[in-house]
Every structure is written in structure tokens, then in C-alpha cells.
Design an enzyme around this catalytic site. Structure first.
Site, PDB file in Angstrom:
ATOM      1  N   ASP A 114       0.854  -1.189   0.000  1.00 47.13           N
ATOM      2  CA  ASP A 114       0.000   0.000   0.000  1.00 47.13           C
ATOM      3  C   ASP A 114       0.888   1.236   0.000  1.00 47.13           C
ATOM      4  OD1 ASP A 114      -3.254   0.345   0.872  1.00 47.13           O
ATOM      5  OD2 ASP A 114      -2.010   2.139   0.944  1.00 47.13           O
ATOM      6  N   ILE A 115       0.373   2.335  -0.531  1.00 46.39           N
ATOM      7  CA  ILE A 115       1.132   3.574  -0.591  1.00 46.39           C
ATOM      8  C   ILE A 115       1.352   4.176   0.797  1.00 46.39           C
ATOM      9  CG2 ILE A 115      -0.934   4.958  -1.024  1.00 46.39           C
ATOM     10  CD1 ILE A 115       0.758   6.768  -2.824  1.00 46.39           C
ATOM     11  N   VAL A 154       1.773   2.122  -6.528  1.00 46.73           N
ATOM     12  CA  VAL A 154       1.612   1.361  -7.771  1.00 46.73           C
ATOM     13  C   VAL A 154       1.902   2.202  -9.004  1.00 46.73           C
ATOM     14  CG1 VAL A 154      -0.038  -0.304  -6.807  1.00 46.73           C
ATOM     15  CG2 VAL A 154      -0.892   1.806  -7.864  1.00 46.73           C
ATOM     16  N   ASN A 213      -5.863  -4.222  -6.718  1.00 44.89           N
ATOM     17  CA  ASN A 213      -6.968  -3.582  -6.017  1.00 44.89           C
ATOM     18  C   ASN A 213      -6.765  -2.103  -5.731  1.00 44.89           C
ATOM     19  OD1 ASN A 213      -9.295  -3.573  -3.860  1.00 44.89           O
ATOM     20  ND2 ASN A 213      -7.457  -2.921  -2.743  1.00 44.89           N
ATOM     21  N   TYR A 250     -11.281   8.545 -13.151  1.00 45.92           N
ATOM     22  CA  TYR A 250     -11.828   7.366 -12.471  1.00 45.92           C
ATOM     23  C   TYR A 250     -12.627   6.514 -13.454  1.00 45.92           C
ATOM     24  CZ  TYR A 250     -14.355   4.571  -9.010  1.00 45.92           C
ATOM     25  OH  TYR A 250     -14.873   3.519  -8.287  1.00 45.92           O
ATOM     26  N   LYS A 288     -11.588   2.716 -14.772  1.00 43.13           N
ATOM     27  CA  LYS A 288     -12.402   1.549 -14.445  1.00 43.13           C
ATOM     28  C   LYS A 288     -12.925   0.854 -15.702  1.00 43.13           C
ATOM     29  CE  LYS A 288     -11.953   1.773 -10.007  1.00 43.13           C
ATOM     30  NZ  LYS A 288     -11.105   0.773  -9.308  1.00 43.13           N
ATOM     31  N   VAL A 306     -19.169   0.523  -1.918  1.00 39.18           N
ATOM     32  CA  VAL A 306     -18.730  -0.367  -0.846  1.00 39.18           C
ATOM     33  C   VAL A 306     -18.485   0.464   0.408  1.00 39.18           C
ATOM     34  CG1 VAL A 306     -17.053  -2.114  -0.149  1.00 39.18           C
ATOM     35  CG2 VAL A 306     -17.642  -1.854  -2.567  1.00 39.18           C
ATOM     36  N   THR A 331     -16.494   1.460   2.697  1.00 33.32           N
ATOM     37  CA  THR A 331     -15.086   1.627   3.046  1.00 33.32           C
ATOM     38  C   THR A 331     -14.802   3.123   3.172  1.00 33.32           C
ATOM     39  OG1 THR A 331     -14.206   1.843   0.805  1.00 33.32           O
ATOM     40  CG2 THR A 331     -14.552  -0.413   1.653  1.00 33.32           C
TER      41      THR A 331
END
Length: 274
Positions: free
Chosen positions: A37-38, A76, A102, A172, A176, A205, A207
Site C-alpha cells: 500500500d502507498i 503502484v 486492487n 476514475y 475503471k 462499498v 469503506t
């Protein structure tokens, strides 16, 4: 549960949210985890991004679930960072069987109106996925044992969500959709190696990417967003849970899905079936 016993999974964006859920669910099914992860803020992202403490918590939860884990801090957008994370995983576990590309951001409001937001979105969620595949695929081919690659797209990767036309929203949506093209290309090329490549398309979601104060304030200030049926799921749920996506990932990673490749798998409460 041992559906993934002996397998090793490489997961990007693993410090929290869907990535953490993926790491824990895969570990529950017997997999070992290489988590990246960043752990830093991207300026065009309006909500707080995870830090190293959250990646450490992912590691604790994976170990609690019975899995082994190697963690790496990296971006990433930088292929060298992915290579370092991959090399650390290979040094510990010897191979990678499952890839969960992800890592994602949602720079769709406020600072998402800056031109840089386009580049941050595309570099993270499209170029970053390509980087992940380019780093992990050669070793999977060389090992000769097949494998599973699951790319996190979105319901917005099958049907555009017209929130606004800010650069971040455009990036975005483009990303996607773009990963679907990557998936179709790689699934054709890798089929002869029994490496399966699919995309997963969640609706909203629960999150921190979506359930945060900043986005809530945006919706409150723009009631037409909440009122628009285009943002509603046909099934009676506003946001699904990260584990709902993780369960689909577990299936795709398992031998139960050994002949499933090249598919766009919705986990969307009927969002794209309207």
C-alpha cells in the site's frame, strides 16, 4: 477453511478497505499474503488515505486469521515499488499464485477538479494495474502452475456514473473501463498458461473511500446526487460490505473457478441490471 491452501496472494491497496478484507479472507482460506500500500496522501484525493499503522493492522488481522504475510510500502504508480514488494514476497514464500490488483482512489470532488487528478486517477487505477501485471505475470508463467488475477474495477466500469466531469471523475471512469480492456487482452494471452484474468465490479462499498465525511458533505450539498435513481441499487442495500467483494475474489482465486476467465463479474446488488 482451506480452499486456497498452499497459495500465495499479491494484493495492492491492502492497508484498509477492500484490500484489507481481501487479505484477511484469503488468509482465512489458507493463503499467504504479500500486501502493498502507498500509506501516504495523494494531494488530489479529498479523504484521508491510509498510513503505515493501518498496513500493520492488516498484517495483524491476517496473522490472526492464520496466514503469513509480508508487507511493503509502495506506490503502484511506480513500477519499481511493485517490483520491490514482489521481490520481498518471493524471498519469503517463493511464488505467487493469486494477484489482486486492487489499489484505487476516488478523486471525484473538490481537489478532483484539478487537472492533476486525471493523472493521479489513471496512473493509480490503470497504469498501476498494468505495472502490477507486468511485474507478477512472468513468474506465474515460469512456475507453470497457472493462477488467478482479479482486477478491481467498479460498477462504473460497466456503466458510467455521471457524478460530474471533473478531471478526477473522468480519470476514475476511464480507468475503471480501461482495466476491462487490459483484462480481456491478458486473459487471451495467458489462457494457454492456465492463468485466469477477470475483473470484479462492485457497487458502492462501505469503506473509507466512500463512507467519509467529505463525500457525505458533498452529497448533502448536492441533493440531486442522492435523489438520482442512477445512484441507487435495485436490491435494498445502499452500500455493500468489503467482504462481499472479497468472497467473489476467493471464488475466482480458488479451483472452483478454474475455467472462468475473461469475465466482468458484478458484485453490485443489481446496479447494472436496470
Amino acid at each position: 477453511m482451506t480452499r486456497l491452501a498452499g497459495k500465495v496472494a499479491f494484493i495492492t491497496g491492502a492497508a484498509r478497505g477492500q484490500g484489507r478484507s481481501h487479505a484477511v479472507r484469503l488468509a482465512e482460506e489458507g493463503a499467504d499474503i504479500v500486501a502493498m500500500d502507498i500509506c501516504a496522501q495523494i494531494d488530489t484525493v479529498f479523504y484521508p488515505m491510509p498510513d503505515e499503522a493501518e498496513l500493520t493492522e492488516t498484517a495483524r488481522l491476517v496473522e490472526k486469521a492464520g496466514g503469513r504475510i509480508v508487507t511493503s510500502v509502495g506506490d503502484v504508480r511506480d513500477r519499481a515499488d511493485i517490483q520491490r514488494a514482489y521481490d520481498a514476497g518471493i524471498a519469503e514464500f517463493g511464488h505467487i499464485d493469486v494477484v489482486a490488483a486492487n489499489a484505487g482512489i476516488m478523486p471525484v470532488i473538490e481537489r478532483g477538479s484539478e487537472p492533476q487528478a486525471w493523472h493521479d486517477a489513471v496512473d493509480t487505477m490503470l497504469t498501476g494495474v498494468w505495472h502490477t501485471l507486468e511485474v507478477t505475470v512472468p513468474g506465474m508463467i515460469e512456475r507453470g502452475r497457472g493462477g488467478s488475477i482479479a482486477i478491481t474495477s467498479s460498477a462504473a466500469g460497466l456503466r458510467s456514473i455521471g457524478l460530474n466531469t471533473f478531471p478526477g471523475q473522468a480519470g476514475y471512469s476511464a480507468s475503471k473501463h480501461g482495466v476491462v480492456g487490459l483484462m480481456r487482452l491478458y486473459s487471451k494471452q495467458l489462457a494457454k498458461h492456465s492463468i485466469r484474468v477477470n475483473t470484479i465490479h462492485p457497487t458502492g462499498v462501505n469503506t473509507p473511500m466512500v463512507a467519509n465525511a467529505e463525500y457525505g458533505a458533498f452529497v448533502d450539498a448536492n441533493p440531486e446526487v442522492a435523489a438520482d435513481d442512477a445512484y441507487k441499487n435495485p436490491m435494498p442495500v445502499e452500500l455493500i460490505e468489503a467482504v462481499d467483494v472479497s468472497n467473489a475474489l476467493v471464488f475466482l482465486a480458488s479451483d472452483e473457478a478454474r475455467y472462468i476467465t475473461g469475465v466482468t463479474l458484478p458484485v453490485d446488488a443489481g446496479y447494472n441490471n436496470r
